[in-house]
Design a protein around this motif. Sequence first.
Motif, PDB file in Angstrom:
ATOM      1  N   ASN A 157       0.850  -1.188   0.000  1.00 26.89           N
ATOM      2  CA  ASN A 157       0.000   0.000   0.000  1.00 26.89           C
ATOM      3  C   ASN A 157       0.884   1.236   0.000  1.00 26.89           C
ATOM      4  O   ASN A 157       2.085   1.181   0.277  1.00 26.89           O
ATOM      5  N   ARG A 158       0.258   2.371  -0.318  1.00 31.66           N
ATOM      6  CA  ARG A 158       0.936   3.670  -0.221  1.00 31.66           C
ATOM      7  C   ARG A 158      -0.015   4.631   0.495  1.00 31.66           C
ATOM      8  O   ARG A 158      -0.563   5.543  -0.101  1.00 31.66           O
ATOM      9  N   HIS A 159      -0.203   4.374   1.783  1.00 32.72           N
ATOM     10  CA  HIS A 159      -1.119   5.171   2.589  1.00 32.72           C
ATOM     11  C   HIS A 159      -0.326   6.077   3.526  1.00 32.72           C
ATOM     12  O   HIS A 159       0.565   5.616   4.238  1.00 32.72           O
ATOM     13  N   VAL A 160      -0.683   7.359   3.535  1.00 35.87           N
ATOM     14  CA  VAL A 160      -0.078   8.339   4.433  1.00 35.87           C
ATOM     15  C   VAL A 160      -1.196   9.029   5.197  1.00 35.87           C
ATOM     16  O   VAL A 160      -2.249   9.320   4.633  1.00 35.87           O
ATOM     17  N   ALA A 176      -0.297   0.391  -9.991  1.00 35.33           N
ATOM     18  CA  ALA A 176      -0.713  -0.780  -9.204  1.00 35.33           C
ATOM     19  C   ALA A 176      -1.010  -0.411  -7.757  1.00 35.33           C
ATOM     20  O   ALA A 176      -1.783  -1.095  -7.088  1.00 35.33           O
ATOM     21  N   LEU A 177      -0.389   0.662  -7.252  1.00 36.13           N
ATOM     22  CA  LEU A 177      -0.587   1.065  -5.856  1.00 36.13           C
ATOM     23  C   LEU A 177      -0.971   2.546  -5.802  1.00 36.13           C
ATOM     24  O   LEU A 177      -0.100   3.420  -5.810  1.00 36.13           O
ATOM     25  N   PRO A 178      -2.259   2.850  -5.761  1.00 37.52           N
ATOM     26  CA  PRO A 178      -2.682   4.248  -5.644  1.00 37.52           C
ATOM     27  C   PRO A 178      -2.111   4.888  -4.378  1.00 37.52           C
ATOM     28  O   PRO A 178      -1.971   4.228  -3.344  1.00 37.52           O
ATOM     29  N   PHE A 179      -1.775   6.139  -4.477  1.00 43.42           N
ATOM     30  CA  PHE A 179      -1.246   6.892  -3.343  1.00 43.42           C
ATOM     31  C   PHE A 179      -2.433   7.537  -2.634  1.00 43.42           C
ATOM     32  O   PHE A 179      -3.179   8.312  -3.234  1.00 43.42           O
ATOM     33  N   ILE A 180      -2.625   7.220  -1.358  1.00 50.05           N
ATOM     34  CA  ILE A 180      -3.789   7.704  -0.610  1.00 50.05           C
ATOM     35  C   ILE A 180      -3.332   8.495   0.606  1.00 50.05           C
ATOM     36  O   ILE A 180      -2.499   8.030   1.386  1.00 50.05           O
ATOM     37  N   VAL A 181      -3.871   9.684   0.748  1.00 52.39           N
ATOM     38  CA  VAL A 181      -3.603  10.528   1.913  1.00 52.39           C
ATOM     39  C   VAL A 181      -4.871  10.611   2.745  1.00 52.39           C
ATOM     40  O   VAL A 181      -5.918  11.026   2.248  1.00 52.39           O
TER      41      VAL A 181
END
Length: 328
Positions: A157-160, A176-181
Amino acid sequence: MNNQTDIDIVIRYLEDPENEQHKTQLNEWIQQDAGNLDIFLDMKGMWHGDPLPAASAFDTQGQWQVLDTMLDRVPVAVLPEVAQQKSPRVIKMNRRYWWAAAAVLLIAGTWTFIGPGGYKTYATNQQQDSMQLPDGSMLYLNAHTQVRYARGFGKDNRHVRIDKGEAFFDVKQNDALPFIVNAPEVEVQVLGTAFNVKAANTGVKVFVQSGKVSAAYKGIEKKVILTPGVEASLRRNGQEIDTRTHKKNNNILAWKTRTLTFDDTPLNEVADALADFYNVQIKISNQQLADKKLLATFPNMSLDEVLDIMRKTLRINITHKNDLVDIY
């Protein structure tokens, strides 16, 4: 420092956060180990009612039943006698204290999810900072900002999460891995772009410099797609999303570039930009001046230097005392 002492420090602060001695003890404990800040944030969240994530291998329900039994059977806790054989010290513990102690045990049971092994926390004070995330994306933090991301960031994942403050994200594209804030009540999702997120007490603002992002309230179907130059405002406890298109020379990213640019900008908008940039209050006492326009660029200048130039350029009166600026 043992676990019981750690619990005491955090609980005392949570019960009386205005106590200066408790603040000092908590700060000293946090400074001892970077992981202590994560532990404190988890306990604080649960203290105020945030749900606790449960690990699949941990019998949460069973542990609560055990705790209930403990609460019914153990009205007091007795500390062991010290070497000098002094009389035992007896501490009466209310249910909330036991609840917090149990919360620490549950944190240990889900350590890989929410403890120091689960995510990293970064916070700034007066300074600004920047860092490269594990996926190659760049993160720029304004002063008084706190963000967190999982230690496994970039793998699955790319969760911040931005808890408070303002951050600029220059995201490396990865379809492939959406960046989510995640911000308070708001979620922002992108694939590859550069954008700014500001989490304030009144709500969250998202501004896109390049690419596209979606911004939405959590738990609500409604969302808005933002393109370059567009800013979305999402209010706390709200459902409506307000958008505004800014011209090229705006000062939303001035905190990052350290340059303020005004292109025939009305004085009331100048005042708003200066107040945000220098963290001061600005009042225009003479409203007849509100429509005066300023054409100027201020590269990394002090507030007094800027006010002096404005005073001479616009031929207006300005006073600056402490954190208050009066234009008249």
